[in-house]
Design a protein around this motif. Structure first.
Motif, PDB file in Angstrom:
ATOM      1  N   LEU A 262      -6.314   3.601  -0.235  1.00 22.01           N
ATOM      2  CA  LEU A 262      -5.224   4.434   0.269  1.00 22.01           C
ATOM      3  C   LEU A 262      -5.625   5.222   1.503  1.00 22.01           C
ATOM      4  N   PHE A 263      -6.830   5.778   1.500  1.00 24.95           N
ATOM      5  CA  PHE A 263      -7.224   6.601   2.640  1.00 24.95           C
ATOM      6  C   PHE A 263      -7.534   5.760   3.874  1.00 24.95           C
ATOM      7  N   GLY A 264      -7.853   4.488   3.686  1.00 27.88           N
ATOM      8  CA  GLY A 264      -7.961   3.623   4.850  1.00 27.88           C
ATOM      9  C   GLY A 264      -6.628   3.482   5.552  1.00 27.88           C
ATOM     10  N   ILE A 265      -5.552   3.304   4.773  1.00 29.11           N
ATOM     11  CA  ILE A 265      -4.204   3.214   5.347  1.00 29.11           C
ATOM     12  C   ILE A 265      -3.788   4.569   5.913  1.00 29.11           C
ATOM     13  N   THR A 266      -4.122   5.644   5.205  1.00 34.98           N
ATOM     14  CA  THR A 266      -3.795   6.991   5.681  1.00 34.98           C
ATOM     15  C   THR A 266      -4.422   7.249   7.044  1.00 34.98           C
ATOM     16  N   GLN A 267      -5.676   6.851   7.221  1.00 31.52           N
ATOM     17  CA  GLN A 267      -6.341   7.092   8.499  1.00 31.52           C
ATOM     18  C   GLN A 267      -5.649   6.354   9.635  1.00 31.52           C
TER      19      GLN A 267
ATOM     20  N   THR B 107       9.100   7.431  -3.594  1.00 29.92           N
ATOM     21  CA  THR B 107       8.048   6.466  -3.942  1.00 29.92           C
ATOM     22  C   THR B 107       8.270   5.901  -5.339  1.00 29.92           C
ATOM     23  N   ALA B 108       8.643   6.767  -6.289  1.00 25.10           N
ATOM     24  CA  ALA B 108       8.883   6.322  -7.661  1.00 25.10           C
ATOM     25  C   ALA B 108      10.018   5.311  -7.720  1.00 25.10           C
ATOM     26  N   ALA B 109      11.066   5.533  -6.928  1.00 22.54           N
ATOM     27  CA  ALA B 109      12.192   4.592  -6.902  1.00 22.54           C
ATOM     28  C   ALA B 109      11.781   3.269  -6.260  1.00 22.54           C
TER      29      ALA B 109
ATOM     30  N   SER C 189      -0.907  -0.666  -2.357  1.00 26.81           N
ATOM     31  CA  SER C 189      -1.281  -0.787  -0.950  1.00 26.81           C
ATOM     32  C   SER C 189      -0.097  -1.238  -0.102  1.00 26.81           C
ATOM     33  N   ALA C 190       0.708  -2.168  -0.624  1.00 26.44           N
ATOM     34  CA  ALA C 190       1.858  -2.653   0.142  1.00 26.44           C
ATOM     35  C   ALA C 190       2.855  -1.525   0.387  1.00 26.44           C
ATOM     36  N   LYS C 191       3.151  -0.735  -0.630  1.00 27.56           N
ATOM     37  CA  LYS C 191       4.089   0.383  -0.451  1.00 27.56           C
ATOM     38  C   LYS C 191       3.539   1.405   0.536  1.00 27.56           C
ATOM     39  N   TRP C 192       2.262   1.728   0.396  1.00 22.00           N
ATOM     40  CA  TRP C 192       1.697   2.774   1.253  1.00 22.00           C
ATOM     41  C   TRP C 192       1.601   2.290   2.703  1.00 22.00           C
ATOM     42  N   ALA C 193       1.313   1.002   2.896  1.00 25.37           N
ATOM     43  CA  ALA C 193       1.292   0.459   4.248  1.00 25.37           C
ATOM     44  C   ALA C 193       2.676   0.511   4.880  1.00 25.37           C
TER      45      ALA C 193
ATOM     46  N   LEU D  24       4.659  18.538  10.913  1.00 21.88           N
ATOM     47  CA  LEU D  24       5.208  19.748  10.288  1.00 21.88           C
ATOM     48  C   LEU D  24       4.100  20.631   9.730  1.00 21.88           C
ATOM     49  N   GLY D  25       2.842  20.215   9.895  1.00 23.69           N
ATOM     50  CA  GLY D  25       1.723  21.025   9.442  1.00 23.69           C
ATOM     51  C   GLY D  25       1.171  20.642   8.089  1.00 23.69           C
ATOM     52  N   VAL D  26       1.754  19.603   7.438  1.00 24.49           N
ATOM     53  CA  VAL D  26       1.273  19.176   6.125  1.00 24.49           C
ATOM     54  C   VAL D  26       0.133  18.171   6.333  1.00 24.49           C
ATOM     55  N   SER D  27      -0.966  18.375   5.649  1.00 26.04           N
ATOM     56  CA  SER D  27      -2.120  17.509   5.846  1.00 26.04           C
ATOM     57  C   SER D  27      -1.854  16.095   5.350  1.00 26.04           C
ATOM     58  N   ALA D  28      -2.596  15.147   5.918  1.00 24.29           N
ATOM     59  CA  ALA D  28      -2.474  13.754   5.480  1.00 24.29           C
ATOM     60  C   ALA D  28      -2.913  13.598   4.027  1.00 24.29           C
ATOM     61  N   GLU D  29      -3.887  14.394   3.607  1.00 20.81           N
ATOM     62  CA  GLU D  29      -4.346  14.328   2.216  1.00 20.81           C
ATOM     63  C   GLU D  29      -3.249  14.743   1.244  1.00 20.81           C
ATOM     64  N   MET D  30      -2.453  15.747   1.617  1.00 14.39           N
ATOM     65  CA  MET D  30      -1.394  16.215   0.721  1.00 14.39           C
ATOM     66  C   MET D  30      -0.283  15.177   0.608  1.00 14.39           C
ATOM     67  N   THR D  31       0.088  14.562   1.717  1.00 11.99           N
ATOM     68  CA  THR D  31       1.119  13.531   1.666  1.00 11.99           C
ATOM     69  C   THR D  31       0.644  12.335   0.843  1.00 11.99           C
ATOM     70  N   THR D  32      -0.627  11.969   1.005  1.00 13.95           N
ATOM     71  CA  THR D  32      -1.193  10.875   0.204  1.00 13.95           C
ATOM     72  C   THR D  32      -1.151  11.209  -1.281  1.00 13.95           C
ATOM     73  N   ALA D  33      -1.468  12.454  -1.615  1.00 19.03           N
ATOM     74  CA  ALA D  33      -1.446  12.883  -3.019  1.00 19.03           C
ATOM     75  C   ALA D  33      -0.038  12.788  -3.599  1.00 19.03           C
ATOM     76  N   ALA D  34       0.964  13.218  -2.834  1.00 14.31           N
ATOM     77  CA  ALA D  34       2.349  13.137  -3.314  1.00 14.31           C
ATOM     78  C   ALA D  34       2.753  11.685  -3.542  1.00 14.31           C
ATOM     79  N   TYR D  35       2.344  10.818  -2.634  1.00 15.59           N
ATOM     80  CA  TYR D  35       2.634   9.390  -2.806  1.00 15.59           C
ATOM     81  C   TYR D  35       2.032   8.868  -4.109  1.00 15.59           C
ATOM     82  N   ARG D  36       0.827   9.281  -4.426  1.00 13.10           N
ATOM     83  CA  ARG D  36       0.135   8.767  -5.606  1.00 13.10           C
ATOM     84  C   ARG D  36       0.853   9.145  -6.899  1.00 13.10           C
TER      85      ARG D  36
END
Length: 534
Positions: free
Chosen positions: A197-202, A419-421, A430-434, A447-459
């Motif tokens: 996930l963090f590879g795609i996030t980067q 994401t749940a829907a 990986s396909a969804k996150w890509a 908007l000031g939200v870190s990439a780590e936080m958005t990744t966490a919400a996706y998970r």
């Protein structure tokens, strides 16, 4: 088995509708090829319509003003040349590719030597009846480090253990399935999913902040938090909702014998899986534990010892541990490799170094489909960047969200729900996150939200609905496990059994996201909720 027939029929019809719709979707590889074709047409239209945005961070050196981002046709000469000339580089420089393959070199040895399976069996063996559910759930969530092994070893084993304890085996299967798949991202340690996930996030974050670097520990604290809050949910739903609804289990004649001697997906019988660990296996686990301690000690030495190779003492204080975080991919590979090797040597499965090389080679063979999918995803992500459509969408999207003045917790909860829907139709994490990351990550970073936080919400959203969609790759296998105990257990029965888990995990997951953001709790080492420059 006694069931509410009306609800089961209605739920089965709904799931059948999802199944029919989802089955019309192409294989994820071709899904991304079709998306690339659509992206090409959209880029041509966007360039003709002069779509553009003002880059939030880059300055045009000629004018001194902020740089204008213009939509670029993917049929332009430059982009056609990029596609064909840079194709090998586009594929090999795709961040998740290296991350996942490196981790899997070690994890493959740990899995194929039998370490993961033995560790899970040891984790649930001899558990007190009243603590059976939380122990199964915790081992199941930890079992995600073992990838497929958690599905094909732990889930059928849970049914056997529950039956032996005088409890309904379907309840055990449900609890294990909820932990492995519903709690897909919950764990006490980062693993191969974090690397993926963090590879795609980067890749997505670098479109706005080119210097941003991911580390696979960026969600460490959050996934530990998920484990803590998911555990009582699975415990409560299993013992108070699912098992009472199932009633008392009564073996259905010969079906009980079939269940006891059934074979899992790897040709190992459930009877064998449920046997106590042998002396060699217990010895192997001890050796694997010592090897793991040795690897951890080595990393501590390289971080805190002489010369500190994993600390950049020339960097700013907040960036000094960056080499350590980036080394964790290699660290997990070495840990899994040596622990699996130590276990295999003790049990006789690994006789020499050639066996280790064979296991590593087989683990790469198991990744063949991922390589094909990664090729398609890598080009979709790259071409999305070349067209500038992702960045333009992110800039205008962030401006629109800023105008709405929605609080960050609400924005991230909407990410969870969306994401749940989507997960009901596209099972691959990986396909969804890509698909989502190139827009969501830059948009929320602006908007000031870190990439780590958005990744966490996706998970959170990605895991919650895994257990109720027939399109999830292991859903049919879990159904087979259930039918070994209850012959007429159908898709609607399994979905109805798992629905309370899905609802509970989704609700508690959204609450966790809201609290985490409101309290601004770090998501991992050097991974704040908000960007430092907000």
């Amino acid at each position: 088995m006694r069931a509410d027939a009306g609800k089961a029929i209605g739920h089965s019809k709904f799931l059948s509708w999802i199944e029919r719709g989802g089955n019309k979707l192409p294989d994820p590889v071709f899904l991304f090829l079709y998306l690339i074709a659509g992206l090409i047409l959209l880029s041509v239209f966007g360039a003709a319509m002069n779509w553009s945005a003002i880059h939030p961070t880059e300055i045009d050196p000629e004018t001194g003003a902020k740089k204008v981002i213009a939509a670029t046709s993917l049929l332009s000469a430059d982009n056609i040349r990029n596609l064909w000339v840079e194709m090998p580089k586009t594929f090999t420089s795709f961040h998740p590719l290296g991350y996942v393959l490196v981790v899997m070199l070690g994890a493959g040895v740990a899995e194929k030597s039998g370490l993961f399976g033995a560790a899970m069996r040891a984790g649930v063996a001899n558990a007190p009846t009243y603590l059976l559910t939380p122990i199964v759930a915790l081992v199941a969530m930890m079992g995600n480090l073992a990838a497929d092994a958690a599905y094909v070893v732990l889930i059928p084993l849970a049914g056997v253990i529950y039956a032996a304890a005088g409890r309904h085996p379907i309840a055990g299967i449900a609890a294990a399935f909820a932990g492995v798949s519903g709690g897909f991202s919950a764990n006490l340690f980062p693993g191969q999913l974090d690397a993926l996930l963090f590879g795609i996030t980067q890749s997505a974050a670098n479109t706005v902040f080119p210097d941003w670097q991911a580390n696979i520990a960026g969600n460490w604290y959050f996934i530990v938090g998920m484990t803590i809050v998911f555990l009582p949910v699975i415990w409560y739903v299993t013992d108070k909702i699912v098992e009472p609804r199932l009633g008392t289990y009564r073996a259905e004649g010969a079906n009980a014998v079939v269940a006891g001697a059934a074979m899992d997906a790897r040709g190992v019988s459930e009877t064998e899986i449920s046997q106590p660990l042998s002396s060699d296996q217990r010895k192997g686990l001890r050796h694997a534990g010592l090897a793991s301690i040795g690897v951890v000690a080595l990393w501590v030495l390289m971080t805190l010892g002489p010369d500190t190779p994993l600390i950049d003492e020339t960097a700013t204080p907040e960036a000094q541990l960056t080499p350590f975080y980036q080394s964790l991919v290699a660290g997990f590979m070495i840990l899994f490799l040596l622990a699996g090797w130590a276990y295999g040597r003790a049990t006789g499965i690994v006789k020499n170094h050639r066996d280790v090389v064979r296991m590593m080679s087989e683990s790469m063979a198991d990744m063949a489909y991922f390589l094909v999918l990664a090729f398609a995803i890598a080009h979709f992500v790259a071409m999305f960047g070349w067209s500038n459509l992702g960045l333009i969408t992110a800039v205008h999207g962030s401006d629109g969200l800023h105008a709405l003045a929605l609080p960050a917790p609400l924005l991230l909860i909407l990410v969870v729900l969306f994401t749940a829907a989507l997960n009901l139709f596209i099972g691959s994490a990986s396909a969804k996150w890509a698909l989502l990351a190139p827009v969501l990550i830059p948009m929320l970073m602006l908007l000031g939200v870190s990439a780590e936080m958005t990744t966490a919400a996706y998970r959170v959203g990605d895991g919650a609905t895994n257990i109720i969609t027939p399109l999830m790759v292991y859903f049919p296998l879990i159904l087979v496990f259930c039918q070994r105990w209850v012959k007429d257990f159908g898709i609607g029965s399994l979905a109805a059994t798992m629905l309370p888990y899905s609802i509970g995990l989704l609700l508690i997951g959204m609450a966790l996201v809201g609290v985490w953001v409101a309290a601004e709790i770090p998501l991992g080492p050097s991974a704040p909720v908000y960007l430092p420059t907000r």
